[in-house]
Design a protein around this motif. Structure first.
Motif, mmCIF file in Angstrom:
data_model
loop_
_atom_site.group_PDB
_atom_site.id
_atom_site.type_symbol
_atom_site.label_atom_id
_atom_site.label_comp_id
_atom_site.label_asym_id
_atom_site.label_seq_id
_atom_site.Cartn_x
_atom_site.Cartn_y
_atom_site.Cartn_z
ATOM 1 N N PHE A 52 0.835 -1.205 0.000
ATOM 2 C CA PHE A 52 0.000 0.000 0.000
ATOM 3 C C PHE A 52 0.875 1.263 0.000
ATOM 4 C CE2 PHE A 52 -4.629 -0.824 0.715
ATOM 5 C CZ PHE A 52 -4.584 -2.204 0.547
ATOM 6 N N VAL B 89 3.879 1.623 -1.236
ATOM 7 C CA VAL B 89 4.474 1.792 -2.569
ATOM 8 C C VAL B 89 3.469 2.444 -3.518
ATOM 9 C CG1 VAL B 89 5.256 0.534 -4.616
ATOM 10 C CG2 VAL B 89 6.191 -0.054 -2.387
ATOM 11 N N VAL B 90 2.241 1.913 -3.536
ATOM 12 C CA VAL B 90 1.232 2.422 -4.480
ATOM 13 C C VAL B 90 0.805 3.849 -4.111
ATOM 14 C CG1 VAL B 90 -1.127 2.118 -5.327
ATOM 15 C CG2 VAL B 90 0.397 0.144 -5.119
ATOM 16 N N TYR B 91 0.403 4.052 -2.873
ATOM 17 C CA TYR B 91 -0.108 5.368 -2.481
ATOM 18 C C TYR B 91 1.020 6.408 -2.484
ATOM 19 C CZ TYR B 91 -4.828 3.756 -1.521
ATOM 20 O OH TYR B 91 -6.108 3.280 -1.670
ATOM 21 N N TYR C 51 3.647 11.341 -7.834
ATOM 22 C CA TYR C 51 3.349 11.650 -9.244
ATOM 23 C C TYR C 51 2.417 12.859 -9.356
ATOM 24 C CZ TYR C 51 2.072 10.741 -14.148
ATOM 25 O OH TYR C 51 1.860 10.845 -15.505
ATOM 26 N N LEU D 156 3.115 16.463 -11.208
ATOM 27 C CA LEU D 156 2.232 17.002 -12.253
ATOM 28 C C LEU D 156 1.705 18.393 -11.886
ATOM 29 C CD1 LEU D 156 0.083 13.922 -13.409
ATOM 30 C CD2 LEU D 156 2.178 14.821 -14.409
ATOM 31 N N LEU E 219 -9.998 7.299 -3.367
ATOM 32 C CA LEU E 219 -8.806 6.500 -3.077
ATOM 33 C C LEU E 219 -8.675 6.263 -1.563
ATOM 34 C CD1 LEU E 219 -6.773 5.337 -5.031
ATOM 35 C CD2 LEU E 219 -5.299 7.311 -4.618
ATOM 36 N N ALA F 293 -11.209 3.655 -0.642
ATOM 37 C CA ALA F 293 -10.745 2.334 -1.068
ATOM 38 C C ALA F 293 -9.666 1.809 -0.126
ATOM 39 C CB ALA F 293 -10.201 2.408 -2.494
ATOM 40 N N LEU F 294 -8.813 2.715 0.343
ATOM 41 C CA LEU F 294 -7.751 2.326 1.281
ATOM 42 C C LEU F 294 -8.352 1.776 2.573
ATOM 43 C CD1 LEU F 294 -4.757 2.396 2.296
ATOM 44 C CD2 LEU F 294 -5.214 4.724 3.061
ATOM 45 N N TYR G 245 -6.085 -5.525 -3.337
ATOM 46 C CA TYR G 245 -6.860 -4.285 -3.465
ATOM 47 C C TYR G 245 -6.044 -3.147 -4.088
ATOM 48 C CZ TYR G 245 -9.938 -6.898 -0.401
ATOM 49 O OH TYR G 245 -10.728 -7.882 0.135
ATOM 50 N N VAL G 246 -4.739 -3.331 -4.203
ATOM 51 C CA VAL G 246 -3.949 -2.354 -4.982
ATOM 52 C C VAL G 246 -3.365 -3.002 -6.244
ATOM 53 C CG1 VAL G 246 -3.385 -0.720 -3.149
ATOM 54 C CG2 VAL G 246 -1.964 -2.756 -3.439
ATOM 55 N N SER H 213 -4.390 -1.810 -10.246
ATOM 56 C CA SER H 213 -3.233 -1.337 -11.026
ATOM 57 C C SER H 213 -3.161 -2.086 -12.357
ATOM 58 C CB SER H 213 -1.930 -1.555 -10.245
ATOM 59 O OG SER H 213 -1.937 -0.809 -9.056
ATOM 60 N N VAL I 299 0.622 7.217 -17.845
ATOM 61 C CA VAL I 299 -0.079 6.733 -16.646
ATOM 62 C C VAL I 299 -0.139 5.198 -16.670
ATOM 63 C CG1 VAL I 299 -2.299 6.755 -15.435
ATOM 64 C CG2 VAL I 299 -1.390 8.867 -16.411
ATOM 65 N N LEU J 262 3.100 3.779 -15.516
ATOM 66 C CA LEU J 262 3.174 3.918 -14.051
ATOM 67 C C LEU J 262 2.423 2.768 -13.366
ATOM 68 C CD1 LEU J 262 3.887 6.027 -11.664
ATOM 69 C CD2 LEU J 262 1.483 6.619 -11.836
ATOM 70 N N PHE J 263 1.183 2.510 -13.819
ATOM 71 C CA PHE J 263 0.375 1.486 -13.155
ATOM 72 C C PHE J 263 0.834 0.065 -13.501
ATOM 73 C CE2 PHE J 263 -2.523 5.010 -12.316
ATOM 74 C CZ PHE J 263 -2.821 4.744 -10.995
ATOM 75 N N LEU K 45 3.500 -0.472 -11.097
ATOM 76 C CA LEU K 45 2.946 -0.727 -9.765
ATOM 77 C C LEU K 45 2.365 -2.142 -9.670
ATOM 78 C CD1 LEU K 45 1.222 2.694 -8.927
ATOM 79 C CD2 LEU K 45 3.277 1.722 -7.884
ATOM 80 N N PHE L 2 -9.604 3.727 -8.493
ATOM 81 C CA PHE L 2 -8.405 3.825 -9.326
ATOM 82 C C PHE L 2 -8.759 4.338 -10.731
ATOM 83 C CE2 PHE L 2 -4.466 1.722 -7.542
ATOM 84 C CZ PHE L 2 -4.902 1.715 -6.218
ATOM 85 N N VAL M 123 -9.055 7.972 -10.479
ATOM 86 C CA VAL M 123 -7.689 8.508 -10.366
ATOM 87 C C VAL M 123 -7.042 8.565 -11.745
ATOM 88 C CG1 VAL M 123 -5.362 7.979 -9.515
ATOM 89 C CG2 VAL M 123 -7.327 7.805 -7.977
ATOM 90 N N LEU N 16 -5.537 11.861 -13.551
ATOM 91 C CA LEU N 16 -4.122 11.931 -13.935
ATOM 92 C C LEU N 16 -3.962 12.203 -15.431
ATOM 93 C CD1 LEU N 16 -2.562 8.977 -11.865
ATOM 94 C CD2 LEU N 16 -2.379 11.425 -11.402
#
Lengths: 39, 236
Positions: free
Chosen positions: A11, A13-15, A21, A25, B13, B16-17, B37-38, B42, B78, B81-82, B85, B191, B194, B198
């Motif tokens: 979590f 790492v992702v958050y 990022y 931006l 987000l 979701a966390l 869940y992540v 992703s 993006v 990036l995902f 991840l 996500f 998000v 982004l």
């Protein structure tokens, strides 16, 4: 490491990546907007 | 300035966390399953991003509007990036469950290949000064590269490996218990919002960069010594 340790690492790492990022931006948008106004 | 869509994405987000941390643990994997869940959202965004790069690339080739090229490039960035991840979180899950950080499983290898192919897409975009050449060549690259999405998704069906088959995007009902499914769908939805925030922000940056890179009317006239019309590109 405990199970919760692995979960926390994933979590974080992702958050953490997403927050970083977004910060990059937002700063780039602000800098480019300033440069455009300065032209 | 932070936009309303970005605020909404941040709130979703956060929700979701919380959901990912409070739903009951999986009967077999225990709390380690929470990494899904992540990881799953992703991976979903990797598919969505590269499919959107394809659609925007095709739209650019049809309309020649730079706006579509900006969206294609933003979506690919993006997506990279995902995808990164998804690879990292899969690795973090794999170490305690499989006992290894990495294995040469078809799903893992093809996902890594997809990651590097779209890194190549981003490198290609940076190798052209002329925005129209960049847009045209990147659009063609994006159309060819998208063939990897079905390869990655169906790799767990076509080849036997360690990675489990699809849980959500599969024929029949999802093979997951109700509360866990709700948390997973909430994470996928958050996500996705998000992703929209982004891409919108990154496409705006690309538009501003193209505007600043184009010579202004003053520079065009002063450089040539004759009166010339300013170079105006369609950046919509």
């Amino acid at each position: 490491m405990t199970d919760w340790g692995w979960v926390g690492l994933a979590f974080a790492v992702v958050y953490g990546t997403l927050i970083g990022y977004v910060a990059v931006l937002v700063r780039r948008t602000a800098r480019l907007s300033r440069n455009r106004e300065g032209r | 300035m932070i936009r309303p869509l970005e605020i909404a994405a941040g709130l979703m987000l956060a929700t979701a966390l919380v959901l990912g941390l409070v739903v009951p643990p999986d009967a077999v994997q225990g709390d380690l399953q929470r990494i899904m869940y992540v990881h799953v959202p992703s991976a979903w965004l990797a598919y969505l991003s590269f499919a959107a790069t394809l659609v925007a690339g095709v739209a650019y080739l049809k309309t020649r509007r730079m706006r579509w090229d900006h969206i294609a490039g933003a979506s690919a960035e993006v997506g990279v990036l995902f995808t990164g991840l998804a690879l990292v979180t899969g690795s973090i899950w794999g170490k305690p469950v499989w006992g290894v950080w990495w294995t040469w499983d078809a799903r893992l290898v093809l996902t890594a290949v997809m990651f590097f192919v779209y890194l190549g897409y981003l490198a290609l975009r940076r190798s052209f000064d002329d925005p129209e050449t960049r847009a045209r060549r990147a659009a063609v690259y994006g159309i060819v590269a998208v063939a990897q999405i079905p390869l990655v998704h169906f790799s767990v069906v076509w080849w036997r490996g360690l990675h489990q088959p699809p849980t959500l995007l599969r024929p029949g009902d999802p093979q997951i218990d109700g509360p866990l499914l709700a948390a997973l769908l909430a994470a996928v939805f958050a996500f996705t919002v998000v992703y929209a925030a982004l891409v919108s922000r990154r496409a705006e940056i690309a538009r501003l960069e193209d505007l600043l890179a184009a010579p202004s009317a003053d520079e065009t006239v002063a450089g040539s010594g004759v009166s010339a019309p300013p170079i105006v590109r369609d950046t919509r």
